[in-house]
Design a protein around this motif. Structure first.
Motif, PDB file in Angstrom:
ATOM      1  N   SER A 105      -7.183   9.253   7.446  1.00 50.90           N
ATOM      2  CA  SER A 105      -8.690   9.217   6.732  1.00 50.90           C
ATOM      3  C   SER A 105      -9.266   8.430   5.298  1.00 50.90           C
ATOM      4  CB  SER A 105      -9.806  10.986   6.849  1.00 50.90           C
ATOM      5  OG  SER A 105      -9.077  11.461   5.881  1.00 50.90           O
ATOM      6  N   VAL A 106      -8.130   8.224   5.038  1.00 54.36           N
ATOM      7  CA  VAL A 106      -7.979   8.222   3.545  1.00 54.36           C
ATOM      8  C   VAL A 106      -8.315   6.066   3.334  1.00 54.36           C
ATOM      9  CG1 VAL A 106      -7.517   7.602   1.159  1.00 54.36           C
ATOM     10  CG2 VAL A 106      -7.227   9.679   2.047  1.00 54.36           C
TER      11      VAL A 106
ATOM     12  N   LEU B  96      -8.993   8.195  -4.889  1.00 54.30           N
ATOM     13  CA  LEU B  96      -8.518   8.433  -3.494  1.00 54.30           C
ATOM     14  C   LEU B  96      -7.439   9.157  -3.600  1.00 54.30           C
ATOM     15  CD1 LEU B  96      -7.209   4.323  -2.715  1.00 54.30           C
ATOM     16  CD2 LEU B  96      -9.331   5.597  -1.967  1.00 54.30           C
ATOM     17  N   ARG B  97      -7.665  10.212  -2.332  1.00 55.77           N
ATOM     18  CA  ARG B  97      -6.586  11.498  -1.361  1.00 55.77           C
ATOM     19  C   ARG B  97      -4.986  11.097  -1.721  1.00 55.77           C
ATOM     20  NH1 ARG B  97      -8.284  16.530  -3.409  1.00 55.77           N
ATOM     21  NH2 ARG B  97      -7.463  17.254  -1.894  1.00 55.77           N
ATOM     22  N   LEU B  98      -4.046  10.487  -2.183  1.00 54.33           N
ATOM     23  CA  LEU B  98      -3.321   9.736  -1.401  1.00 54.33           C
ATOM     24  C   LEU B  98      -1.721  11.286  -1.146  1.00 54.33           C
ATOM     25  CD1 LEU B  98      -2.777   6.708  -3.445  1.00 54.33           C
ATOM     26  CD2 LEU B  98      -3.719   7.005  -1.616  1.00 54.33           C
ATOM     27  N   GLY B  99      -1.709  12.306  -1.867  1.00 52.76           N
ATOM     28  CA  GLY B  99      -1.572  13.030  -1.321  1.00 52.76           C
ATOM     29  C   GLY B  99       0.350  12.578  -1.926  1.00 52.76           C
TER      30      GLY B  99
ATOM     31  N   THR C 223       0.848  -1.491   0.589  1.00 52.63           N
ATOM     32  CA  THR C 223      -0.072   0.067  -0.218  1.00 52.63           C
ATOM     33  C   THR C 223       1.229   0.865  -0.277  1.00 52.63           C
ATOM     34  OG1 THR C 223      -0.097   0.154   2.123  1.00 52.63           O
ATOM     35  CG2 THR C 223      -2.325  -0.927   0.948  1.00 52.63           C
ATOM     36  N   PHE C 224       0.313   2.451  -0.417  1.00 46.69           N
ATOM     37  CA  PHE C 224       1.084   3.422  -0.497  1.00 46.69           C
ATOM     38  C   PHE C 224       0.707   4.177   0.858  1.00 46.69           C
ATOM     39  CE2 PHE C 224       0.485   2.425  -4.732  1.00 46.69           C
ATOM     40  CZ  PHE C 224       1.480   3.064  -5.264  1.00 46.69           C
ATOM     41  N   THR C 225       0.991   4.923   1.167  1.00 46.54           N
ATOM     42  CA  THR C 225       0.607   6.013   2.281  1.00 46.54           C
ATOM     43  C   THR C 225       0.477   7.329   1.455  1.00 46.54           C
ATOM     44  OG1 THR C 225       2.530   5.177   3.715  1.00 46.54           O
ATOM     45  CG2 THR C 225       1.520   7.312   4.720  1.00 46.54           C
ATOM     46  N   PRO C 226      -1.199   7.210   2.411  1.00 47.11           N
ATOM     47  CA  PRO C 226      -1.823   8.741   2.550  1.00 47.11           C
ATOM     48  C   PRO C 226      -1.334   9.745   3.459  1.00 47.11           C
ATOM     49  CG  PRO C 226      -3.485   6.679   3.023  1.00 47.11           C
ATOM     50  CD  PRO C 226      -2.258   6.749   3.185  1.00 47.11           C
TER      51      PRO C 226
END
Length: 321
Positions: free
Chosen positions: A43-44, A290-293, A30-33
């Motif tokens: 929150s993601v 998704l807003r992962l930044g 997984t990516f870190t949001p």
């Protein structure tokens, strides 16, 4: 979860479910949001878990690893993230593997205790890579010292030689390791040496999982006996690679190759444009919504022109997603 356990369920992007995979499974790294300011965005994570299970049919995750920018996070941030992933995955996923590797052995032990405390299914340990172990015996001692503080916790060795600079034979590391680390459960093998991987399979025990971490070569690893794959692309093409595993199990190598070649086509295009974690994270953001930044420095954000080109290639190669 050992390699005999299976996930269930179907996803819109897949024709076969993990329940049909005879124990082989995909694990999404997984990516870190992060927020736009570079802070952890918990929150993601709930929506992220739902996306993986419902849209990609992926029910195992590997958190705080390379894709998750684990080495760019503080120990406190890694604890916070691990807890949230475990809590949000409970009842929805079959397995949460928490990466606890650090340059400091003491910090790895601290994170291992925390992973056990929060109810993670297993832990994974990358080798220290500033002062590097120079022999298989030294690396085994590192694994032992971490495993000794959580003796009931399944532990994986995470092999990533192109990043760590430690390219010791994994077959040498795992041969006989169960005699002094009874909780040893397998390898996340993210190297490209398929002969070494094959010898790991040769020395593996029935309760181990050998998970291959080079997504674009998964099919070759399955032929050698991999129990599945763990990687970043399964975040957004997991449904297709569920199909690849099903085709492989059914002996339909033509279909399995077709899917493998699709990912290779996408990654070949991205590599020509400078594929890195920033590009990969942006692609996941664009595909999933998704807003992962942005990534954290020293990884730089994906240029807009590259993001557009890679997304267009993804949509042409995997139009049904």
């Amino acid at each position: 979860m050992c390699s005999a356990q299976r996930a269930e369920g179907r996803a819109p992007c897949q024709s076969g479910s993990q329940s049909a995979m005879e124990g082989k499974r995909l694990v999404a790294a997984t990516f870190t949001p992060l927020t736009d300011e570079g802070e952890i965005n918990l929150s993601v994570i709930g929506p992220y878990v739902d996306y993986l299970t419902k849209k990609q049919g992926v029910k195992s995750i590997f958190v705080n690893g390379t894709t998750g920018e684990g080495m760019s996070l503080s120990v406190d941030e890694r604890k916070m993230l691990a807890r949230e992933w475990v809590e949000k995955a409970r009842g929805k996923m079959d397995e949460v593997i928490v990466h606890i590797g650090c340059v400091s052995l003491k910090e790895s032990q601290e994170l291992a205790r925390h992973a056990e405390e929060i109810g993670a299914d297993s832990i994974a340990l990358i080798t220290p890579f500033f002062y590097k172990p120079t022999t298989a015996d030294v690396l085994r001692k590192i694994l032992l010292q971490v495993a000794s503080v959580v003796p009931a916790m399944p532990i994986y060795y995470y092999h990533l030689p192109q990043v760590t600079g430690v390219n010791l034979s994994v077959a040498d590391i795992v041969e006989g390791i169960e005699e002094f680390i009874p909780s040893f459960s397998g390898v996340k093998f993210s190297g490209v040496d398929l002969m070494d991987f094959g010898q790991c399979v040769r020395h593996s025990k029935d309760n181990w999982s050998l998970l291959y971490g080079v997504d674009e070569q998964l099919l070759a690893a399955l032929a050698l006996g991999a129990d599945g794959g763990v990687g970043s692309t399964y975040n957004y093409v997991g449904g297709h690679f569920n199909q690849l595993i099903s085709a492989f199990n059914e002996g339909n190598l033509t279909q399995a190759r077709k899917i493998q070649f699709k990912l290779q086509e996408l990654l070949s295009h991205a590599i020509k444009l400078g594929f890195n974690l920033g590009v990969n994270k942006q692609l996941m953001t664009d595909v999933s919504g998704l807003r992962l930044g942005p990534p954290r420095l020293p990884v730089t954000p994906c240029p807009q022109s590259v993001a557009k080109s890679v997304l267009q290639k993804y949509q042409s190669v995997f139009p049904e997603c």
